[in-house]
Scaffold this motif. Structure first.
Motif, PDB file in Angstrom:
ATOM      1  N   TYR A 237      -2.090  -5.964  -5.521  1.00  0.00           N
ATOM      2  CA  TYR A 237      -3.105  -6.481  -4.697  1.00  0.00           C
ATOM      3  C   TYR A 237      -4.384  -7.028  -5.343  1.00  0.00           C
ATOM      4  CZ  TYR A 237      -6.438  -6.527  -0.792  1.00  0.00           C
ATOM      5  OH  TYR A 237      -7.608  -6.914  -0.044  1.00  0.00           O
ATOM      6  N   PHE A 238      -4.794  -6.010  -6.558  1.00  0.00           N
ATOM      7  CA  PHE A 238      -5.992  -6.480  -7.267  1.00  0.00           C
ATOM      8  C   PHE A 238      -5.875  -7.882  -7.810  1.00  0.00           C
ATOM      9  CE2 PHE A 238      -8.662  -6.376 -10.873  1.00  0.00           C
ATOM     10  CZ  PHE A 238      -9.912  -5.966 -10.342  1.00  0.00           C
ATOM     11  N   PHE A 239      -4.882  -8.251  -8.367  1.00  0.00           N
ATOM     12  CA  PHE A 239      -4.800  -9.472  -8.930  1.00  0.00           C
ATOM     13  C   PHE A 239      -4.267 -10.653  -8.219  1.00  0.00           C
ATOM     14  CE2 PHE A 239      -4.715  -6.476 -12.403  1.00  0.00           C
ATOM     15  CZ  PHE A 239      -5.642  -7.067 -13.655  1.00  0.00           C
ATOM     16  N   ARG A 240      -3.771 -10.236  -7.115  1.00  0.00           N
ATOM     17  CA  ARG A 240      -3.235 -11.204  -5.929  1.00  0.00           C
ATOM     18  C   ARG A 240      -3.399 -10.829  -4.604  1.00  0.00           C
ATOM     19  NH1 ARG A 240       2.939 -13.528  -6.306  1.00  0.00           N
ATOM     20  NH2 ARG A 240       3.511 -11.564  -5.498  1.00  0.00           N
ATOM     21  N   PRO A 241      -4.695 -10.986  -4.305  1.00  0.00           N
ATOM     22  CA  PRO A 241      -4.889 -10.477  -2.939  1.00  0.00           C
ATOM     23  C   PRO A 241      -4.252 -11.201  -1.386  1.00  0.00           C
ATOM     24  CG  PRO A 241      -6.997 -11.301  -3.562  1.00  0.00           C
ATOM     25  CD  PRO A 241      -5.872 -11.383  -4.883  1.00  0.00           C
ATOM     26  N   THR A 242      -3.226 -10.898  -1.442  1.00  0.00           N
ATOM     27  CA  THR A 242      -2.431 -11.701  -0.122  1.00  0.00           C
ATOM     28  C   THR A 242      -2.362 -10.879   1.062  1.00  0.00           C
ATOM     29  OG1 THR A 242      -0.355 -11.463  -1.122  1.00  0.00           O
ATOM     30  CG2 THR A 242      -1.396 -13.423  -1.622  1.00  0.00           C
ATOM     31  N   ASP A 243      -1.808 -11.328   2.037  1.00  0.00           N
ATOM     32  CA  ASP A 243      -1.244 -10.274   3.133  1.00  0.00           C
ATOM     33  C   ASP A 243      -0.140  -9.705   2.642  1.00  0.00           C
ATOM     34  OD1 ASP A 243      -3.416 -11.261   4.951  1.00  0.00           O
ATOM     35  OD2 ASP A 243      -2.138 -12.734   6.057  1.00  0.00           O
ATOM     36  N   TYR A 244       0.695 -10.162   1.982  1.00  0.00           N
ATOM     37  CA  TYR A 244       1.966  -9.532   1.478  1.00  0.00           C
ATOM     38  C   TYR A 244       1.619  -8.233   0.449  1.00  0.00           C
ATOM     39  CZ  TYR A 244       5.640  -8.841  -1.776  1.00  0.00           C
ATOM     40  OH  TYR A 244       6.693  -8.157  -2.477  1.00  0.00           O
ATOM     41  N   SER A 245       0.566  -8.718  -0.553  1.00  0.00           N
ATOM     42  CA  SER A 245       0.251  -7.414  -1.234  1.00  0.00           C
ATOM     43  C   SER A 245      -0.674  -6.484  -0.536  1.00  0.00           C
ATOM     44  CB  SER A 245      -0.367  -8.034  -2.539  1.00  0.00           C
ATOM     45  OG  SER A 245      -1.527  -8.743  -2.244  1.00  0.00           O
ATOM     46  N   PHE A 246      -1.171  -7.029   0.246  1.00  0.00           N
ATOM     47  CA  PHE A 246      -2.132  -6.071   1.095  1.00  0.00           C
ATOM     48  C   PHE A 246      -1.289  -4.857   1.991  1.00  0.00           C
ATOM     49  CE2 PHE A 246      -4.023  -4.646   5.315  1.00  0.00           C
ATOM     50  CZ  PHE A 246      -5.305  -4.048   4.654  1.00  0.00           C
ATOM     51  N   SER A 247      -0.095  -5.353   2.691  1.00  0.00           N
ATOM     52  CA  SER A 247       0.644  -4.720   3.393  1.00  0.00           C
ATOM     53  C   SER A 247       1.300  -3.625   2.455  1.00  0.00           C
ATOM     54  CB  SER A 247       1.769  -5.544   3.682  1.00  0.00           C
ATOM     55  OG  SER A 247       2.561  -4.878   4.682  1.00  0.00           O
ATOM     56  N   LEU A 248       1.713  -3.910   1.130  1.00  0.00           N
ATOM     57  CA  LEU A 248       2.443  -3.266   0.142  1.00  0.00           C
ATOM     58  C   LEU A 248       1.484  -2.136  -0.383  1.00  0.00           C
ATOM     59  CD1 LEU A 248       4.367  -5.500  -2.309  1.00  0.00           C
ATOM     60  CD2 LEU A 248       5.299  -4.231  -0.530  1.00  0.00           C
ATOM     61  N   VAL A 249       0.276  -2.228  -0.562  1.00  0.00           N
ATOM     62  CA  VAL A 249      -0.646  -1.374  -1.102  1.00  0.00           C
ATOM     63  C   VAL A 249      -0.986  -0.181  -0.013  1.00  0.00           C
ATOM     64  CG1 VAL A 249      -2.839  -2.429  -0.683  1.00  0.00           C
ATOM     65  CG2 VAL A 249      -2.668  -0.913  -2.522  1.00  0.00           C
ATOM     66  N   VAL A 250      -1.195  -1.017   1.178  1.00  0.00           N
ATOM     67  CA  VAL A 250      -1.395   0.112   2.324  1.00  0.00           C
ATOM     68  C   VAL A 250      -0.292   0.886   2.671  1.00  0.00           C
ATOM     69  CG1 VAL A 250      -1.913   0.148   4.837  1.00  0.00           C
ATOM     70  CG2 VAL A 250      -3.072  -1.575   3.680  1.00  0.00           C
ATOM     71  N   GLY A 251       0.859   0.412   2.537  1.00  0.00           N
ATOM     72  CA  GLY A 251       2.143   1.208   2.829  1.00  0.00           C
ATOM     73  C   GLY A 251       2.218   2.237   1.635  1.00  0.00           C
ATOM     74  N   ALA A 252       2.223   1.927   0.510  1.00  0.00           N
ATOM     75  CA  ALA A 252       2.320   2.762  -0.540  1.00  0.00           C
ATOM     76  C   ALA A 252       1.250   3.756  -0.487  1.00  0.00           C
ATOM     77  CB  ALA A 252       2.191   1.993  -2.038  1.00  0.00           C
TER      78      ALA A 252
END
Length: 209
Positions: free
Chosen positions: A150-165
């Protein structure tokens, strides 16, 4: 897709509600039902890449781990192994979709969180000290991979992953502290809500390609 989504939310709400004030049977029923619905929802994603099947496998491993926690204490080691496998599969899936990058504050903060957590519960773990510490380490690595992406590629996809983790990490922190150090009101509901929401957000990422 809409009906599957609503079914996941409704079952998840019943599971969280049961963790707070419902009967034990309701909790035992709707926890695996919610995970099975998450598997079905993930399977309906419009595009499933090879690494996405790791998330499906991770959900199945989590389901097995949950079933093992209902057995006597001697099965706890196997349950931790199933949860470890789930987070390992998630981590591999996250890492496969990211470029090589490193932002040192992220692992440093997670390392501090892990050290504080283990120090807090260490004396109460007895023979499960190393299995639980290893599982915590795997969860921290999973969160690190998601946060780096998410830090290097802030997209909805990576945001969903970081929130989930992050929610899964929080669920485990509350679970271990309340179980091995001190219980508090609504601890089971907090764990249930973070646990369900964490897996939900990771599955949600499959719909965001």
């Amino acid at each position: 897709m809409l009906w599957s989504f609503l079914a996941v939310l409704f079952s998840g709400w019943l599971y969280v509600d049961a963790s707070y004030r419902g009967p034990q049977w309701q909790r035992w029923v709707f926890k695996p039902v919610t995970l099975l619905l998450l598997v079905a929802w993930a399977w309906q994603a419009p595009t499933l890449h090879t690494t996405d099947y790791l998330i499906l496998a991770g959900l199945v491993a989590t389901l097995i781990g949950d079933a093992l926690t209902l057995l006597p204490r001697q099965r706890m080691l196997y349950a931790l192994g199933a949860f470890f496998l789930s987070h390992l599969l998630y981590t591999i899936s996250f890492a496969a979709n990211m470029t090589m990058s490193f932002f040192w504050p992220i692992p440093l903060v997670l390392l501090v969180i892990g050290a504080v957590l283990i120090a807090t519960i260490w004396t109460r773990l007895e023979d499960l000290r190393w299995p639980i510490s290893t599982f915590i380490g795997m969860t921290l690595v999973m969160t690190w991979m998601a946060a780096e992406q998410y830090f290097f590629r802030p997209t909805d996809y990576s945001f969903s992953l970081v929130v989930g983790a992050s929610l899964l990490l929080l669920a485990n922190i509350v679970w271990f502290v309340s179980h091995y150090r001190r219980r508090f009101r609504a601890d089971s509901a907090i764990v249930a809500a973070c646990y369900f929401a964490g897996h939900f957000m990771i599955v949600r990422s499959l719909w965001l390609y």
